[in-house]
Design a protein around this motif. Structure first.
Motif, PDB file in Angstrom:
ATOM      1  N   GLN A 115       0.836  -1.202   0.000  1.00  0.00           N
ATOM      2  CA  GLN A 115       0.000   0.000   0.000  1.00  0.00           C
ATOM      3  C   GLN A 115       0.873   1.256   0.000  1.00  0.00           C
ATOM      4  OE1 GLN A 115      -2.605   0.253   3.389  1.00  0.00           O
ATOM      5  NE2 GLN A 115      -3.852   1.874   2.512  1.00  0.00           N
ATOM      6  N   ASN A 116       1.906   1.259   0.826  1.00  0.00           N
ATOM      7  CA  ASN A 116       2.817   2.403   0.851  1.00  0.00           C
ATOM      8  C   ASN A 116       3.579   2.543  -0.457  1.00  0.00           C
ATOM      9  OD1 ASN A 116       2.296   3.358   3.498  1.00  0.00           O
ATOM     10  ND2 ASN A 116       3.551   1.731   4.356  1.00  0.00           N
ATOM     11  N   MET A 117       3.935   1.415  -1.069  1.00  0.00           N
ATOM     12  CA  MET A 117       4.653   1.465  -2.336  1.00  0.00           C
ATOM     13  C   MET A 117       3.782   2.056  -3.437  1.00  0.00           C
ATOM     14  SD  MET A 117       6.442  -1.658  -4.455  1.00  0.00           S
ATOM     15  CE  MET A 117       7.596  -1.962  -3.109  1.00  0.00           C
ATOM     16  N   LEU A 118       2.532   1.608  -3.505  1.00  0.00           N
ATOM     17  CA  LEU A 118       1.619   2.145  -4.514  1.00  0.00           C
ATOM     18  C   LEU A 118       1.376   3.640  -4.287  1.00  0.00           C
ATOM     19  CD1 LEU A 118      -0.278   1.755  -6.905  1.00  0.00           C
ATOM     20  CD2 LEU A 118      -2.058   1.043  -5.295  1.00  0.00           C
ATOM     21  N   THR A 143      10.898  20.272   5.815  1.00  0.00           N
ATOM     22  CA  THR A 143      11.310  20.308   4.410  1.00  0.00           C
ATOM     23  C   THR A 143      11.452  18.891   3.881  1.00  0.00           C
ATOM     24  OG1 THR A 143      12.524  22.359   4.849  1.00  0.00           O
ATOM     25  CG2 THR A 143      13.037  21.192   2.808  1.00  0.00           C
ATOM     26  N   VAL A 144      10.891  18.625   2.700  1.00  0.00           N
ATOM     27  CA  VAL A 144      10.947  17.292   2.104  1.00  0.00           C
ATOM     28  C   VAL A 144      12.382  17.000   1.673  1.00  0.00           C
ATOM     29  CG1 VAL A 144      10.113  15.801   0.258  1.00  0.00           C
ATOM     30  CG2 VAL A 144       8.559  17.454   1.329  1.00  0.00           C
ATOM     31  N   GLU A 145      12.948  15.936   2.227  1.00  0.00           N
ATOM     32  CA  GLU A 145      14.308  15.523   1.875  1.00  0.00           C
ATOM     33  C   GLU A 145      14.321  14.522   0.723  1.00  0.00           C
ATOM     34  OE1 GLU A 145      17.440  15.578   5.432  1.00  0.00           O
ATOM     35  OE2 GLU A 145      15.861  14.105   5.710  1.00  0.00           O
ATOM     36  N   THR A 149       9.806   4.771  -2.111  1.00  0.00           N
ATOM     37  CA  THR A 149       8.623   3.972  -2.418  1.00  0.00           C
ATOM     38  C   THR A 149       7.815   3.661  -1.161  1.00  0.00           C
ATOM     39  OG1 THR A 149      10.027   1.998  -2.272  1.00  0.00           O
ATOM     40  CG2 THR A 149       9.600   2.902  -4.467  1.00  0.00           C
ATOM     41  N   ARG A 150       8.467   3.589   0.000  1.00  0.00           N
ATOM     42  CA  ARG A 150       7.744   3.257   1.223  1.00  0.00           C
ATOM     43  C   ARG A 150       7.335   4.474   2.033  1.00  0.00           C
ATOM     44  NH1 ARG A 150       7.798   2.424   6.526  1.00  0.00           N
ATOM     45  NH2 ARG A 150       9.778   3.501   6.790  1.00  0.00           N
ATOM     46  N   ALA A 151       8.166   5.486   2.065  1.00  0.00           N
ATOM     47  CA  ALA A 151       7.915   6.620   2.950  1.00  0.00           C
ATOM     48  C   ALA A 151       8.503   7.892   2.368  1.00  0.00           C
ATOM     49  CB  ALA A 151       8.488   6.351   4.344  1.00  0.00           C
ATOM     50  N   THR A 152       8.038   9.007   2.922  1.00  0.00           N
ATOM     51  CA  THR A 152       8.571  10.326   2.587  1.00  0.00           C
ATOM     52  C   THR A 152       9.337  10.849   3.789  1.00  0.00           C
ATOM     53  OG1 THR A 152       6.788  10.825   1.030  1.00  0.00           O
ATOM     54  CG2 THR A 152       7.988  12.684   1.962  1.00  0.00           C
ATOM     55  N   LEU A 153      10.539  11.332   3.570  1.00  0.00           N
ATOM     56  CA  LEU A 153      11.396  11.814   4.642  1.00  0.00           C
ATOM     57  C   LEU A 153      11.383  13.340   4.649  1.00  0.00           C
ATOM     58  CD1 LEU A 153      12.359   8.868   4.078  1.00  0.00           C
ATOM     59  CD2 LEU A 153      14.642   9.607   4.756  1.00  0.00           C
ATOM     60  N   VAL A 163       9.971  10.243   9.333  1.00  0.00           N
ATOM     61  CA  VAL A 163       9.662   9.311   8.253  1.00  0.00           C
ATOM     62  C   VAL A 163       8.148   9.079   8.271  1.00  0.00           C
ATOM     63  CG1 VAL A 163      10.096   7.027   7.284  1.00  0.00           C
ATOM     64  CG2 VAL A 163      11.930   8.241   8.489  1.00  0.00           C
ATOM     65  N   ILE A 164       7.461   9.546   7.238  1.00  0.00           N
ATOM     66  CA  ILE A 164       6.003   9.445   7.166  1.00  0.00           C
ATOM     67  C   ILE A 164       5.639   8.419   6.098  1.00  0.00           C
ATOM     68  CG2 ILE A 164       3.852  10.706   6.844  1.00  0.00           C
ATOM     69  CD1 ILE A 164       5.317  13.257   7.515  1.00  0.00           C
ATOM     70  N   PRO A 165       4.876   7.380   6.425  1.00  0.00           N
ATOM     71  CA  PRO A 165       4.457   6.413   5.407  1.00  0.00           C
ATOM     72  C   PRO A 165       3.694   7.094   4.276  1.00  0.00           C
ATOM     73  CG  PRO A 165       4.003   5.576   7.610  1.00  0.00           C
ATOM     74  CD  PRO A 165       4.420   7.017   7.780  1.00  0.00           C
ATOM     75  N   ASN A 166       3.969   6.660   3.066  1.00  0.00           N
ATOM     76  CA  ASN A 166       3.340   7.299   1.902  1.00  0.00           C
ATOM     77  C   ASN A 166       1.822   7.143   1.904  1.00  0.00           C
ATOM     78  OD1 ASN A 166       5.688   8.317   0.711  1.00  0.00           O
ATOM     79  ND2 ASN A 166       6.143   6.365  -0.256  1.00  0.00           N
ATOM     80  N   ALA A 167       1.320   6.033   2.450  1.00  0.00           N
ATOM     81  CA  ALA A 167      -0.127   5.837   2.496  1.00  0.00           C
ATOM     82  C   ALA A 167      -0.787   6.912   3.356  1.00  0.00           C
ATOM     83  CB  ALA A 167      -0.455   4.444   3.038  1.00  0.00           C
ATOM     84  N   ASP A 168      -0.136   7.302   4.453  1.00  0.00           N
ATOM     85  CA  ASP A 168      -0.700   8.352   5.313  1.00  0.00           C
ATOM     86  C   ASP A 168      -0.720   9.690   4.582  1.00  0.00           C
ATOM     87  OD1 ASP A 168      -0.917   6.439   7.234  1.00  0.00           O
ATOM     88  OD2 ASP A 168       0.853   7.061   8.371  1.00  0.00           O
TER      89      ASP A 168
END
Length: 315
Positions: A115-118, A143-145, A149-153, A163-168
């Motif tokens: 789900q996070n990858m998608l 600030t977005v670093e 595929t799994r998360a946004t830092l 580290v925020i999961p991409n699905a969130d």
């Protein structure tokens, strides 16, 4: 009971059969290895093309993720083809069917990861924000670093990494503070109830416009918003660059400059105050608005008589 045949010759016969089978498959194995190498080279080439195209579009995160996905997809196809070459009895249809069953099982086992990858792929494709943007998500601001595929830092303003999961991020609301060049700030300022509104508002505008970092287009503005209990409230609004550093430093400079300007011109910025009246009911003049020392003013009209005087007159 049947006796167990412990003839060692059977073991050597079995090993000999395996070796014969291996030697017969050697040509197939060699062809399979060549196919794998060819597909690996093709995967590297196409992955490189995808990365270059994404980098030309100034999307480095999409270049990394897209290149990796394309590379591994081609390698998997090569592995499946190599398996059919080594074992001719296995058809591509059997592999696809097995892969379908396996994908269902893998999907249930790694639901959150997939789900996070998608969500990460959709974020990279739709690009609601970019690397370097300042965002607010899930109560975190920074600030977005990097977008993986799994998360946004993101890097917070006080130097921490979140580290925020991409699905969130994909399913929740995200505030992109740097989506536009400018950003509006505002502050409510209370002035004395007897002070001149026009003078105070004009002074606020001139002072705010003269602060370094305040944009001239759009210009600062003031809006009277409240007749308060202890002050008349004026809302001062101005525009700055959208990044956090520019916004917060200019915010402080504006407040300090406006306070000093109003203070120098003698315009009151009152604190909330309350008046408590304590009546001495033992005094002779208590209740007589024309004579008592505190309370309501008598005014110019006829002053109401104290209650006890009215009762005495009635009696």
């Amino acid at each position: 009971m049947d006796e167990v045949d412990t003839n060692p010759g059977l073991i050597f016969d079995k090993i000999d059969a395996w070796l014969d089978g291996l030697f017969r498959l050697l040509p197939n194995i060699a062809v399979a290895i060549v196919v794998l190498v060819i597909f690996w080279l093709i995967a590297r080439g196409i992955s490189s093309l995808v990365r270059r195209y994404a980098e030309k579009q100034d999307r480095p995160s999409l270049a990394d993720v897209g290149g990796s996905l394309v590379k591994w997809a081609i390698i998997i196809v090569g592995v499946m083809l190599a398996v059919t070459i080594v074992a001719p009895t296995i058809s591509p249809g059997d592999l696809i069917a097995g892969l379908g069953v396996s994908s269902v099982a893998i999907g249930f086992a790694f639901k959150d990861i997939l789900q996070n990858m998608l969500a990460g792929i959709l974020i990279l494709l739709r690009q609601p924000f970019e690397i370097g943007d300042q965002i607010v998500s899930g109560g975190h601001e920074g600030t977005v670093e990097r977008i993986e595929t799994r998360a946004t830092l993101i890097k917070t303003y006080d130097g921490r990494r979140v580290v925020i999961p991409n699905a969130d991020i994909y399913t929740d609301s995200v505030v992109v503070n740097t989506a536009f060049e400018t950003r509006r700030s505002e502050y409510d300022i209370g002035i004395g109830c007897n002070d001149d509104w026009d003078k105070a508002r004009d002074l606020m505008l001139k002072t705010c416009a003269g602060v370094s970092g305040v944009c001239s287009d759009p210009e600062p503005e003031t809006i009277p918003i409240e007749l308060g209990d202890s002050a008349n409230v004026v809302r001062l609004r101005w525009w700055t660059k959208s990044d956090r550093a520019s916004q917060i430093h200019t915010f402080g400079d504006v407040l300090q400059a406006v306070y000093k300007a109003l203070d120098e011109e003698g315009i009151d910025m009152p604190y909330p105050t309350q008046v408590h009246l304590f009546h001495d009911q033992t005094e002779e003049v208590d209740g007589d608005r024309a004579k008592q020392r505190e309370g309501w003013p008598a005014g110019k009209s006829e002053v109401p008589k104290p209650a006890r005087t009215a009762r005495q007159a009635a009696e």
